[in-house]
Design an enzyme around this catalytic site. Structure first.
Site, PDB file in Angstrom:
ATOM      1  NE  ARG A 117      -4.108  -1.798   0.316  1.00 47.53           N
ATOM      2  CZ  ARG A 117      -4.100  -3.076  -0.070  1.00 47.53           C
ATOM      3  NH1 ARG A 117      -3.055  -3.576  -0.688  1.00 47.53           N
ATOM      4  NH2 ARG A 117      -5.157  -3.838   0.133  1.00 47.53           N
ATOM      5  CB  SER A 131      -8.438  -2.041   4.568  1.00 49.94           C
ATOM      6  OG  SER A 131      -8.765  -3.320   4.124  1.00 49.94           O
ATOM      7  CD  GLU A 161      -5.593   0.533   2.581  1.00 50.21           C
ATOM      8  OE1 GLU A 161      -5.596  -0.599   3.071  1.00 50.21           O
ATOM      9  OE2 GLU A 161      -6.214   0.845   1.563  1.00 50.21           O
TER      10      GLU A 161
HETATM   11  N1  EPU Z   1      -9.941 -11.489  10.183  1.00 50.33           N
HETATM   12  C1  EPU Z   1     -10.480 -11.655  11.430  1.00 50.33           C
HETATM   13  N2  EPU Z   1     -11.445 -10.785  11.861  1.00 50.33           N
HETATM   14  C2  EPU Z   1     -11.876  -9.768  11.084  1.00 50.33           C
HETATM   15  C3  EPU Z   1     -11.311  -9.593   9.802  1.00 50.33           C
HETATM   16  C4  EPU Z   1     -10.329 -10.454   9.363  1.00 50.33           C
HETATM   17  O1  EPU Z   1     -10.141 -12.585  12.161  1.00 50.33           O
HETATM   18  O2  EPU Z   1     -12.754  -9.043  11.529  1.00 50.33           O
HETATM   19  C5  EPU Z   1      -8.973 -12.460   9.683  1.00 50.33           C
HETATM   20  C6  EPU Z   1      -9.616 -13.314   8.600  1.00 50.33           C
HETATM   21  O3  EPU Z   1     -10.276 -14.418   9.117  1.00 50.33           O
HETATM   22  C7  EPU Z   1      -8.450 -13.714   7.739  1.00 50.33           C
HETATM   23  C8  EPU Z   1      -7.476 -12.561   7.911  1.00 50.33           C
HETATM   24  O4  EPU Z   1      -7.904 -11.820   9.043  1.00 50.33           O
HETATM   25  O5  EPU Z   1      -7.867 -14.882   8.228  1.00 50.33           O
HETATM   26  C9  EPU Z   1      -7.400 -11.673   6.680  1.00 50.33           C
HETATM   27  O6  EPU Z   1      -8.673 -11.135   6.391  1.00 50.33           O
HETATM   28  P1  EPU Z   1      -9.121 -10.758   4.895  1.00 50.33           P
HETATM   29  O7  EPU Z   1      -8.878 -11.892   4.000  1.00 50.33           O
HETATM   30  O8  EPU Z   1     -10.501 -10.201   4.963  1.00 50.33           O
HETATM   31  O9  EPU Z   1      -8.088  -9.657   4.443  1.00 50.33           O
HETATM   32  P2  EPU Z   1      -7.438  -8.404   5.175  1.00 50.33           P
HETATM   33  O10 EPU Z   1      -6.013  -8.691   5.416  1.00 50.33           O
HETATM   34  O11 EPU Z   1      -8.264  -8.015   6.353  1.00 50.33           O
HETATM   35  C10 EPU Z   1      -6.594  -7.287   2.974  1.00 50.33           C
HETATM   36  C11 EPU Z   1      -6.661  -5.951   2.301  1.00 50.33           C
HETATM   37  C12 EPU Z   1      -7.996  -5.748   1.598  1.00 50.33           C
HETATM   38  C13 EPU Z   1      -8.172  -6.866   0.584  1.00 50.33           C
HETATM   39  C14 EPU Z   1      -8.116  -8.208   1.326  1.00 50.33           C
HETATM   40  C15 EPU Z   1      -8.184  -9.374   0.388  1.00 50.33           C
HETATM   41  C16 EPU Z   1      -5.252  -4.479   3.597  1.00 50.33           C
HETATM   42  C17 EPU Z   1      -5.181  -3.323   4.534  1.00 50.33           C
HETATM   43  N3  EPU Z   1      -6.452  -4.898   3.273  1.00 50.33           N
HETATM   44  O12 EPU Z   1      -7.547  -7.282   4.038  1.00 50.33           O
HETATM   45  O13 EPU Z   1      -7.915  -4.525   0.888  1.00 50.33           O
HETATM   46  O14 EPU Z   1      -9.405  -6.751  -0.106  1.00 50.33           O
HETATM   47  O15 EPU Z   1      -6.865  -8.310   2.034  1.00 50.33           O
HETATM   48  O16 EPU Z   1      -6.998  -9.509  -0.310  1.00 50.33           O
HETATM   49  O17 EPU Z   1      -4.218  -4.970   3.163  1.00 50.33           O
HETATM   50  C18 EPU Z   1      -8.401  -2.217   1.075  1.00 50.33           C
HETATM   51  O18 EPU Z   1      -7.186  -2.018   1.020  1.00 50.33           O
HETATM   52  O19 EPU Z   1      -9.225  -1.266   1.186  1.00 50.33           O
HETATM   53  C19 EPU Z   1      -8.892  -3.567   1.059  1.00 50.33           C
HETATM   54  C20 EPU Z   1     -10.184  -3.858   1.179  1.00 50.33           C
END
Ligand code: EPU
Length: 331
Positions: free
Chosen positions: A158, A232, A327
């Site tokens: 990012r 995010s 972010e």
């Molecule tokens: N998780 C939790 N609780 C929550 C949310 C997530 O335990 O409330 C756990 C999930 O179970 C999973 C892990 O955290 O094991 C990762 O969650 P998720 O796959 O939803 O992805 P993220 O890391 O929370 C990132 C990006 C998103 C992108 C997703 C999918 C960042 C800051 N965010 O989120 O990007 O869509 O991966 O690749 O890197 C954005 O930047 O606006 C955005 C939506």
């Protein structure tokens, strides 16, 4: 009109739209206010929180156009240039329709093409940097054009040179992507592979993959047209191996992934385990399906977003000793 997906009413000294190169050049070369007061380039407004009146110019790029620049027959690759003002998902759909592959996993991300290199957008195992060939810009101080190669953009998670060393110095006008005529579905992200498998598809077409990505996305993230958010709100923090081992020993089910310089922790998991998921402060809430997302519960102000973000950050620090970085950009 509200030009931010969080849905916060906001004002600025000036709001200017630009759709042609000449208009931008004219502004850069002759507009004194642009050089004496702050200015901010607005894309889709999907990552911005307006916290107060903006004391300067909001420049909204509305230049349009997507075209094939070059075929590279030996590698089956194509170079495709897209204007900064193009909607990101329309660009993804345009690529799929033309048989240019590589954007599929980035389907349904709100925002514009111009923002994609600035914050190196990413989702489901792919980042913009994986498909960006070069970025065409105008230098704010001179109006000179400059093309940055992919390496010169210094992409990180990012992050890019446009957010760091050269912040505010260049305006992204268009982006050239290196895409492929051959389609190889990227199913490294488990939730995507699972969704494809459970729908009985063996090898997805590009459109099926993009549609699956969109449905996985919208199962967890609020649709901007229904609920205000900035996607995010925080970045996933990267910690060194020592800190990771210490936390993992204490919280064995903590979600983390190996990263270049240590481990990337799932900030959503950290926030959920402070008890904030689904809770709110004022008219701003922590989304009930994904704790990394802050949402507008109706009539939320920028200050309310900041208050909630600060409270969440403080509690994550108290429990895990980790400082979350935003972010979203607070203006
Ligand atoms: N998780 C939790 N609780 C929550 C949310 C997530 O335990 O409330 C756990 C999930 O179970 C999973 C892990 O955290 O094991 C990762 O969650 P998720 O796959 O939803 O992805 P993220 O890391 O929370 C990132 C990006 C998103 C992108 C997703 C999918 C960042 C800051 N965010 O989120 O990007 O869509 O991966 O690749 O890197 C954005 O930047 O606006 C955005 C939506």
């Amino acid at each position: 009109m509200i030009y931010n997906t969080f849905g916060i009413p906001a004002t600025a000294d000036r709001y200017i739209t630009v759709s042609a190169k000449d208009e931008l050049l004219d502004l850069l070369q002759h507009d004194t206010l642009l050089h004496t007061k702050p200015f901010f380039v607005l894309g889709g407004g999907s990552n911005i929180i307006f916290a107060r009146h903006y004391p300067g110019t909001i420049l909204h790029l509305e230049n349009k156009g997507i075209h094939l620049v070059q075929e590279l027959p030996q590698s089956q690759e194509v170079l495709v240039e897209a204007s900064a003002g193009e909607n990101w998902d329309s660009f993804v759909q345009h690529c799929i329709a033309n048989g240019w592959h590589g954007t599929e996993n980035l389907a349904a991300i709100p925002g514009t093409v111009g923002a994609s290199p600035v914050q190196n957008v990413g989702a489901y195992g792919v980042e913009a940097k994986d498909i960006i060939h070069s970025v065409h810009t105008f230098e704010v101080s001179t109006g000179n054009e400059r093309t940055f190669s992919r390496d010169e953009c210094r992409f990180g998670y990012r992050d890019s040179i446009f957010k760091k060393e050269l912040k505010g110095q260049y305006i992204v006008w268009s982006v050239t992507f290196r895409l492929s005529r051959t389609f190889t579905p990227d199913l490294r992200y488990k939730a995507i592979a699972d969704a494809i498998a459970s729908s009985g598809i063996e090898t997805p077409t590009p459109q099926q993959l993009a549609d699956t990505i969109a449905s996985v996305r919208w199962a967890k993230l609020p649709r901007p047209e229904e609920t205000g958010s900035a996607g995010s709100f925080f970045k996933n923090p990267v910690v060194d191996a020592t800190q990771y081992e210490r936390l993992k020993a204490e919280y064995p089910d903590m979600v983390a992934y190996p990263a270049a310089d240590g481990y990337k922790l799932a900030a959503g998991w950290l926030i959920e385990h402070t008890g904030w998921k689904g809770r709110s402060l004022g008219r701003c809430g922590v989304y009930s399906k994904q704790a990394l997302v802050l949402v507008n519960l109706g009539g939320c102000t920028g200050q309310e977003v900041i208050n909630l973000a600060d409270a969440v950050t403080a509690d994550v620090y108290k429990k895990f000793g980790i400082t979350l970085e935003k972010e979203a950009i607070i203006l």
